[in-house]
Design an enzyme around this catalytic site. Structure first.
Site, PDB file in Angstrom:
ATOM      1  N   GLN A 107     -22.864  41.012 -74.054  1.00  0.00           N
ATOM      2  CA  GLN A 107     -22.385  40.307 -72.867  1.00  0.00           C
ATOM      3  C   GLN A 107     -23.544  39.654 -72.117  1.00  0.00           C
ATOM      4  O   GLN A 107     -23.390  38.573 -71.551  1.00  0.00           O
ATOM      5  CB  GLN A 107     -21.631  41.269 -71.940  1.00  0.00           C
TER       6      GLN A 107
ATOM      7  N   ALA B 205     -18.053  37.188 -67.195  1.00  0.00           N
ATOM      8  CA  ALA B 205     -18.530  38.317 -66.397  1.00  0.00           C
ATOM      9  C   ALA B 205     -20.015  38.557 -66.633  1.00  0.00           C
ATOM     10  O   ALA B 205     -20.524  38.384 -67.740  1.00  0.00           O
ATOM     11  CB  ALA B 205     -17.745  39.572 -66.746  1.00  0.00           C
TER      12      ALA B 205
ATOM     13  N   SER C 240     -17.865  43.236 -67.316  1.00  0.00           N
ATOM     14  CA  SER C 240     -16.868  42.663 -68.217  1.00  0.00           C
ATOM     15  C   SER C 240     -15.834  43.691 -68.672  1.00  0.00           C
ATOM     16  O   SER C 240     -16.178  44.815 -69.051  1.00  0.00           O
ATOM     17  CB  SER C 240     -17.554  42.068 -69.448  1.00  0.00           C
TER      18      SER C 240
ATOM     19  N   HIS D 115     -14.305  43.463 -71.345  1.00  0.00           N
ATOM     20  CA  HIS D 115     -14.500  43.614 -72.794  1.00  0.00           C
ATOM     21  C   HIS D 115     -15.367  44.829 -73.116  1.00  0.00           C
ATOM     22  O   HIS D 115     -15.266  45.401 -74.196  1.00  0.00           O
ATOM     23  CB  HIS D 115     -15.116  42.351 -73.382  1.00  0.00           C
TER      24      HIS D 115
ATOM     25  N   ASP E 284      -8.813  39.192 -76.326  1.00  0.00           N
ATOM     26  CA  ASP E 284      -8.622  37.744 -76.231  1.00  0.00           C
ATOM     27  C   ASP E 284      -7.745  37.327 -77.402  1.00  0.00           C
ATOM     28  O   ASP E 284      -8.126  37.496 -78.568  1.00  0.00           O
ATOM     29  CB  ASP E 284      -9.961  37.007 -76.282  1.00  0.00           C
TER      30      ASP E 284
ATOM     31  N   GLU F 251      -6.924  32.506 -67.217  1.00  0.00           N
ATOM     32  CA  GLU F 251      -7.231  32.765 -68.623  1.00  0.00           C
ATOM     33  C   GLU F 251      -5.971  33.277 -69.325  1.00  0.00           C
ATOM     34  O   GLU F 251      -5.745  34.491 -69.412  1.00  0.00           O
ATOM     35  CB  GLU F 251      -8.369  33.780 -68.757  1.00  0.00           C
TER      36      GLU F 251
ATOM     37  N   TRP G 235      -5.359  33.586 -72.282  1.00  0.00           N
ATOM     38  CA  TRP G 235      -5.680  34.237 -73.568  1.00  0.00           C
ATOM     39  C   TRP G 235      -6.190  35.668 -73.377  1.00  0.00           C
ATOM     40  O   TRP G 235      -6.226  36.443 -74.323  1.00  0.00           O
ATOM     41  CB  TRP G 235      -6.741  33.428 -74.310  1.00  0.00           C
ATOM     42  N   HIS G 236      -6.585  36.035 -72.130  1.00  0.00           N
ATOM     43  CA  HIS G 236      -7.230  37.331 -71.868  1.00  0.00           C
ATOM     44  C   HIS G 236      -6.183  38.359 -71.421  1.00  0.00           C
ATOM     45  O   HIS G 236      -5.597  38.241 -70.348  1.00  0.00           O
ATOM     46  CB  HIS G 236      -8.301  37.161 -70.782  1.00  0.00           C
TER      47      HIS G 236
END
Length: 280
Positions: free
Chosen positions: A167, A188, A193, A195, A202, A252, A254-255
């Site tokens: 990241q 982020a 983040s 993630h 995603d 977003e 897609w997130h």
């Protein structure tokens, strides 16, 4: 006296003999000259004639071209290059986009609210927090992807768990490309983040990479399907349209964040962000 016709006929009959005799005379003359050139030695003359004939035959063989054998061309295998997330920055209100002020220090332990690990601009994660991709979230995604195929959509999770170090590289690249203010709206900072929790997926549609990490994914039929059905499998759209002042991130579609089927259904029905629903 013979007629002119009979004279011509007799000459025609004699003509082959004349030609044959002439050729024979020439051959005999050539042989006499050849023997004379070799000291009138018949054996020597025959031997030289034989050697000359062999040389000429050898020359004819040497001039024969050998066939060209072409080696097959071995092509290198084409390696597929994975599509990397590269968001497009839209023109929207920048107010509240930073959100890091007062939360610059990373904690020793992650923040957990109602059993959910929280990662946001307000609640960062420890730098050494590295759970990897959630097996539960992966199983839920596979269940959702299998259901989506029945409607004709081949879903793919093109980015899930990211380490703190990865990241860091990703965020630094975005800052280098667009500046920190713009990067903070869609990426982020390391330690902040979702993630890094291993719970963020995603999502895109296979063979439609042009919509990966793009707002345009929300306008596709596959994107609309995910938005309407993800909560059935435990996922929520983490950064909905028009919520940047609340979440700190631009839209977003897609997130998606895995929170479990019970909470995802509640958040979806409330039509709220995770910040609003959990009062973060």
């Amino acid at each position: 006296m013979q007629s002119r016709y009979k004279l011509l006929q007799e000459k025609k009959k004699k003509w082959p003999y004349i030609v044959s005799g002439t050729i024979a005379g020439l051959l005999i003359g050539a042989m006499v000259v050849w023997v004379g050139m070799n000291g009138w030695n018949i054996d020597k003359s025959i031997e030289k004639l034989r050697n000359l004939t062999e040389v000429e035959q050898s020359a004819e063989v040497d001039q024969t071209e050998e066939p060209i054998i072409e080696e097959p061309i071995v092509e290198e295998p084409i390696q597929e290059i994975p599509v990397e997330e590269e968001p497009v920055v839209e023109d929207v209100d920048m107010s509240g986009a930073n959100g890091y002020i007062g939360n610059e220090l990373l904690p020793q332990e992650p923040t957990v609210v109602e059993g959910q690990v929280i990662a946001s601009k307000k609640y960062p994660l420890p730098a050494d927090y590295a759970p990897g991709e959630s097996k539960e979230a992966r199983a839920a995604f596979q269940e959702m992807a299998a259901e989506a195929t029945l409607s004709g959509y081949e879903l793919i999770a093109f980015s899930t768990y990211r380490s703190f170090d990865y990241q860091t590289k990703l965020y630094d690249r975005y800052v280098s490309n667009d500046g920190q203010a713009a990067a903070d709206r869609y990426s982020a900072r390391p330690g902040y983040s979702e993630h890094q929790t291993g719970l963020a997926f995603d999502i895109g549609e296979q063979h439609f990479e042009q919509h990966f990490a793009r707002e345009s994914f929300g306008e596709t039929e596959a994107g609309k399907w995910v938005a309407a059905n993800a909560h059935k499998y435990g996922f929520i759209m983490r950064y909905p349209k028009g919520s940047e002042k609340i979440t700190g991130y631009m839209y977003e579609p897609w997130h998606f964040r895995y929170v479990g089927k019970e909470l995802s259904g509640q958040v979806y029905e409330a039509n709220e962000t995770l910040e609003e629903f959990l009062d973060l």
